[in-house]
Structures are given as C-alpha cells and as structure tokens.
Design a protein around this motif. Structure first.
Motif, PDB file in Angstrom:
ATOM      1  N   LEU A  56      42.489  44.620  41.215  1.00  0.00           N
ATOM      2  CA  LEU A  56      42.304  43.920  39.738  1.00  0.00           C
ATOM      3  C   LEU A  56      41.343  42.476  40.112  1.00  0.00           C
ATOM      4  O   LEU A  56      39.614  42.212  38.943  1.00  0.00           O
ATOM      5  N   GLN A  57      41.133  42.132  41.315  1.00  0.00           N
ATOM      6  CA  GLN A  57      39.823  41.213  42.063  1.00  0.00           C
ATOM      7  C   GLN A  57      38.723  42.115  41.620  1.00  0.00           C
ATOM      8  O   GLN A  57      37.669  41.812  41.143  1.00  0.00           O
ATOM      9  N   GLU A  58      38.640  42.936  42.168  1.00  0.00           N
ATOM     10  CA  GLU A  58      37.094  44.013  42.874  1.00  0.00           C
ATOM     11  C   GLU A  58      36.790  44.001  41.094  1.00  0.00           C
ATOM     12  O   GLU A  58      35.350  44.464  41.125  1.00  0.00           O
ATOM     13  N   ALA A  59      37.341  44.463  40.129  1.00  0.00           N
ATOM     14  CA  ALA A  59      36.947  44.991  38.993  1.00  0.00           C
ATOM     15  C   ALA A  59      36.346  43.887  38.638  1.00  0.00           C
ATOM     16  O   ALA A  59      35.269  43.355  37.814  1.00  0.00           O
ATOM     17  N   GLN A  60      36.943  42.821  38.428  1.00  0.00           N
ATOM     18  CA  GLN A  60      36.618  40.910  37.798  1.00  0.00           C
ATOM     19  C   GLN A  60      35.303  40.484  38.501  1.00  0.00           C
ATOM     20  O   GLN A  60      34.420  40.368  38.013  1.00  0.00           O
ATOM     21  N   GLN A  61      35.160  40.814  39.682  1.00  0.00           N
ATOM     22  CA  GLN A  61      34.027  40.369  40.161  1.00  0.00           C
ATOM     23  C   GLN A  61      33.092  41.349  40.078  1.00  0.00           C
ATOM     24  O   GLN A  61      31.868  40.663  39.657  1.00  0.00           O
ATOM     25  N   ILE A  62      32.992  42.388  39.598  1.00  0.00           N
ATOM     26  CA  ILE A  62      32.233  43.271  39.430  1.00  0.00           C
ATOM     27  C   ILE A  62      31.596  43.545  38.462  1.00  0.00           C
ATOM     28  O   ILE A  62      30.475  43.022  37.969  1.00  0.00           O
ATOM     29  N   LEU A  63      31.706  42.818  36.869  1.00  0.00           N
ATOM     30  CA  LEU A  63      32.226  42.216  35.809  1.00  0.00           C
ATOM     31  C   LEU A  63      32.102  41.034  35.337  1.00  0.00           C
ATOM     32  O   LEU A  63      31.352  40.811  34.475  1.00  0.00           O
ATOM     33  N   ASN A  64      32.065  40.315  36.706  1.00  0.00           N
ATOM     34  CA  ASN A  64      31.859  38.854  36.864  1.00  0.00           C
ATOM     35  C   ASN A  64      33.175  38.261  35.682  1.00  0.00           C
ATOM     36  O   ASN A  64      31.859  37.220  34.451  1.00  0.00           O
ATOM     37  N   VAL A  65      33.564  38.325  35.083  1.00  0.00           N
ATOM     38  CA  VAL A  65      34.741  37.675  34.296  1.00  0.00           C
ATOM     39  C   VAL A  65      35.756  37.775  35.526  1.00  0.00           C
ATOM     40  O   VAL A  65      36.710  37.756  36.669  1.00  0.00           O
ATOM     41  N   SER A  66      36.378  35.859  34.914  1.00  0.00           N
ATOM     42  CA  SER A  66      37.703  35.122  35.750  1.00  0.00           C
ATOM     43  C   SER A  66      38.748  35.039  34.863  1.00  0.00           C
ATOM     44  O   SER A  66      39.392  35.418  35.254  1.00  0.00           O
ATOM     45  N   THR A  67      38.534  35.369  33.701  1.00  0.00           N
ATOM     46  CA  THR A  67      39.718  35.729  32.654  1.00  0.00           C
ATOM     47  C   THR A  67      39.945  37.064  31.864  1.00  0.00           C
ATOM     48  O   THR A  67      38.588  38.045  31.650  1.00  0.00           O
ATOM     49  N   LEU A  68      40.917  37.359  31.457  1.00  0.00           N
ATOM     50  CA  LEU A  68      40.777  38.625  31.086  1.00  0.00           C
ATOM     51  C   LEU A  68      40.746  38.039  29.060  1.00  0.00           C
ATOM     52  O   LEU A  68      41.946  38.597  29.093  1.00  0.00           O
ATOM     53  N   THR A  69      40.070  38.439  28.598  1.00  0.00           N
ATOM     54  CA  THR A  69      39.572  38.223  27.768  1.00  0.00           C
ATOM     55  C   THR A  69      38.993  39.472  27.087  1.00  0.00           C
ATOM     56  O   THR A  69      37.730  39.590  27.787  1.00  0.00           O
TER      57      THR A  69
END
Length: 126
Positions: A56-69
C-alpha cells in the motif's frame, strides 16, 4: 578410543538436535502469536499486497497520494498515465507501475468500504 570418540559425537549430535528442536518450537509459537495478533483487515490487505505484488505504501508513493480518496487517486493516475505514455516519449515500465499502483489502491478502497459496511451492520444489530 574409537568407542569414546563415537560417544562424544553422538552426545554432541543429541545436544545440537535438542537445541534445534527447541528453537523450532519457539519460532512456531512466535509465528502463531503474530498470526493471531493480525486482524482480518490486515490479512485482507496483506493478501491484496501479495496478489498485486505491491504494498500500500509503495502504491501511495507511486501515485503521490497521502490519503485514500478516490478523486485524488484518479486525478494523479490520469496525469501520470498520460505523462508516461510511450507515444509521447514516456516509459511503458513506469506506465505499468502507475496502473498497478492504482489497482492496488482501488483494492484497498474496496477493502475499507467492506469493513465500513460490516461495522455499520454490527452497529445496527446491537
């Protein structure tokens, strides 16, 4: 002399065998305790990570999102997908990473929505 040497070797093997068996038992008990400590949400998220091959952290870093909206994920996904399009000089590898990251985050969003439904059902039952 050979008899004593054989006895020493056998006793040494027994000591090492017992120590190995005890270490194996401790490791098994620790892994069972860790498995019990994880919640069902953690198990679902871990399963999603193993299926997609991305945390999940890697996916958030790739898409540059901090919150899951969903809006922010979709906006960043569309931008990064277009920027990395091979026809405009982008990288197919990076584009595929962006797609996998979005899939992973979408899976996490569905897990969270399922949890919220379960919690609301439990709250209405009580």
């Amino acid at each position: 002399m050979a008899k004593y040497l054989a006895q020493i070797i056998v006793m040494g093997a027994q000591v090492v065998g017992r120590a190995f068996a005890r270490a194996l038992q401790q490791e098994y008990a620790a892994s069972q305790a860790a498995a019990r400590a994880r919640s069902s949400a953690g198990q679902q998220s871990a399963a999603a990570s193993s299926i997609s091959g991305m945390t999940l952290q890697e996916a958030q870093q790739i898409l540059n999102v901090s919150t899951l909206t969903p809006e922010e994920i979709q906006k960043n996904y569309e931008h990064l997908f277009k920027v990395n399009d091979k026809s405009v000089g982008g990288s197919f590898y990076l584009q595929s990473k962006v797609v996998r990251a979005k899939e992973r985050l979408d899976e996490e969003l569905s897990i969270q929505s399922q949890q919220q439904k379960q919690q609301s059902q439990q709250n209405t039952e009580t």
